[in-house]
Motif scaffolding. Structure first.
Motif, PDB file in Angstrom:
ATOM      1  N   LYS A   1      -3.536   3.682 -10.816  1.00 45.43           N
ATOM      2  CA  LYS A   1      -3.528   2.336 -10.255  1.00 45.43           C
ATOM      3  C   LYS A   1      -2.186   1.652 -10.508  1.00 45.43           C
ATOM      4  N   ILE A   2      -1.799   0.749  -9.587  1.00 50.25           N
ATOM      5  CA  ILE A   2      -0.544   0.016  -9.692  1.00 50.25           C
ATOM      6  C   ILE A   2      -0.845  -1.481  -9.672  1.00 50.25           C
TER       7      ILE A   2
ATOM      8  N   VAL B   1       0.840  -1.204   0.000  1.00 47.62           N
ATOM      9  CA  VAL B   1       0.000   0.000   0.000  1.00 47.62           C
ATOM     10  C   VAL B   1       0.873   1.250   0.000  1.00 47.62           C
ATOM     11  N   ARG B   2       1.881   1.264   0.857  1.00 48.93           N
ATOM     12  CA  ARG B   2       2.781   2.421   0.915  1.00 48.93           C
ATOM     13  C   ARG B   2       3.529   2.606  -0.401  1.00 48.93           C
ATOM     14  N   LEU B   3       3.965   1.494  -0.998  1.00 51.28           N
ATOM     15  CA  LEU B   3       4.697   1.609  -2.265  1.00 51.28           C
ATOM     16  C   LEU B   3       3.809   2.190  -3.351  1.00 51.28           C
ATOM     17  N   SER B   4       2.551   1.760  -3.414  1.00 53.77           N
ATOM     18  CA  SER B   4       1.641   2.324  -4.415  1.00 53.77           C
ATOM     19  C   SER B   4       1.499   3.831  -4.207  1.00 53.77           C
ATOM     20  N   GLU B   5       1.403   4.245  -2.949  1.00 47.13           N
ATOM     21  CA  GLU B   5       1.265   5.675  -2.639  1.00 47.13           C
ATOM     22  C   GLU B   5       2.514   6.454  -3.054  1.00 47.13           C
ATOM     23  N   GLU B   6       3.691   5.899  -2.746  1.00 47.41           N
ATOM     24  CA  GLU B   6       4.939   6.600  -3.057  1.00 47.41           C
ATOM     25  C   GLU B   6       5.223   6.619  -4.555  1.00 47.41           C
ATOM     26  N   LEU B   7       4.885   5.545  -5.252  1.00 50.36           N
ATOM     27  CA  LEU B   7       5.061   5.533  -6.709  1.00 50.36           C
ATOM     28  C   LEU B   7       4.200   6.592  -7.381  1.00 50.36           C
TER      29      LEU B   7
END
Length: 425
Positions: free
Chosen positions: A104-105, A88-94
């Protein structure tokens, strides 16, 4: 004790290797920063960041320590029906650093699968909307991976030859420049009328496997603009170019027209763990959001969004955003520019080019991609303590962001020696 390289021969089949011609592999036992260490104690400066992955240096403690901490809490969990904080954090940071139209990721395992997913998204997007758009558009000499969809849109027959009769339908256009762009646009208008084009996949600004061929953002923008106006989905393959290598976070940042789909891998996890991501716009996602189950995107990998890989990626993005790494990128760009300037009109060089920290030199001497002369050039670099992998007669440098000024100068010094040595052959 028998050496690693001798034991390797018994059972291992290596990628991109004709073992009859290249029977010996160097056993690497350790890596730190920009340096690889082999089992005989020899050191090599990693001038290509191990295929553009270890951009923050090998075994960077700020990354390895974060991953070690994650290992104590959650190693892996299936990503269907479950989620977790690192993903979840990675999707936000990307999404903070990707072009603003991305929403979306979708996670997967490697660069080839990230482009495979992008291709499938484009084809199914039109299918879900009741359209029969089943043709893809790609550049000549592009490279997008080794799985079947990725091979289909790749234009390098040295990789694809035995499989071409099985490929999906692809139309190819030349990479654009100021001289041919009008002709390409005219050809594209005809293709749009004749073919049901679902998407256009492209390596923005730099064609890596083709020999680090670099082309103009303004010319690409004209192509993207025309295709976007005709509802052709734009798939940017940023597997190689992504995460700061071109001087901006993504090569797509140089264009006004933004892609609908972006494919990421390699530097995503800083060379520590295998992982990939394919991002897309909300409009694309909504074409799959339906009461009918079959309209969902049924693609999955066992290690999708592995928590350890996500943690490595988060640590990498934090480093990318740091003042230190951004300063290093500017310094490497300047060093490349100075080196090209010093070379001037060297008789052994046919042409030189640069995009961000990517530097490429074409030798005046013709060489096949995997021929004997190219292999001798590779061995020359290794003998002199520098790991570079020439693409035929193209020498390219794509170093870790953490490479020191002295290490990069050593690479230039060895390249200069190679030019003197091979330029007389």
């Amino acid at each position: 004790m028998t050496s690693i390289s001798k034991r390797d021969k018994k059972h291992i089949w290596h990628p991109l290797t004709q073992h009859k011609r290249n029977p010996d592999m160097r056993g690497i036992v350790r890596a730190s920063g920009s340096v690889l260490y082999d089992e005989n104690g020899k050191q090599y400066i990693d001038g290509i960041a191990s295929w553009y992955t270890a951009m923050y240096g090998h075994c960077n403690p700020s990354i390895t320590e974060r991953v070690y901490g994650q290992m104590q809490k959650l190693d892996h969990v299936v990503f269907t029906g479950f989620t977790h904080e690192p993903a979840v954090r990675l999707s936000e940071e990307l999404l903070k650093i990707l072009p603003k139209n991305q929403s979306k990721i979708f996670f997967s395992d490697n660069g080839s699968t990230s482009t495979e997913i992008g291709i499938k998204m484009a084809l199914q997007y039109h299918h879900n909307l009741g359209r029969k758009n089943n043709v893809l558009l790609a550049f000549e000499e592009g490279f997008h991976g080794d799985t079947f969809g990725a091979m289909s849109v790749s234009g390098l027959s040295v990789y694809n030859g035995p499989f071409e009769e099985f490929f999906i339908d692809v139309e190819r256009i030349p990479i654009p420049n100021l001289n041919n762009i009008d002709l390409i646009l005219k050809e594209l208008q005809a293709l749009i009328l004749e073919k049901d084009i679902a998407g256009f996949i492209y390596e923005p600004l730099v064609q890596g496997a083709a020999g680090m061929k670099i082309y103009e953002a303004t010319a690409l923008d004209k192509i993207l603009s025309l295709l976007k106006a005709n509802d052709v989905l734009l798939i940017a393959d940023e597997v190689m170019t992504g995460f700061g290598k071109t001087g901006k976070n993504f090569a797509s940042d140089y264009m006004l027209v933004k892609p609908d789909i972006i494919c990421l891998s390699k530097a995503l996890t800083a060379g520590l763990m295998p992982m990939a991501a394919t991002s897309c716009t909300q409009i694309i996602f909504e074409a799959f959001y339906h009461d009918e189950v079959a309209k969902g995107f049924f693609h999955g990998h066992t290690y999708t969004a592995n928590p350890l890989a996500c943690t490595a990626a988060l640590a990498g993005i934090e480093l990318l955003n740091s003042k230190t790494i951004q300063g290093n990128i500017k310094r490497i760009i300047q060093q490349h520019e100075d080196f090209i300037g010093k070379l001037g009109s060297h008789p052994a060089i046919e042409s030189s080019r640069q995009c961000g920290i990517i530097l490429a030199l074409d030798l005046s001497l013709p060489m096949s991609r995997y021929g004997n002369l190219r292999d001798k050039l590779y061995q020359f670099f290794m003998k002199n303590g520098v790991f570079l992998r020439p693409l035929g007669n193209t020498i390219y440098v794509l170093p870790p962001f953490t490479i020191s000024e002295e290490e990069l100068n050593k690479i230039y010094e060895v390249i200069t020696k190679a030019l003197a040595h091979f330029g007389t052959n």
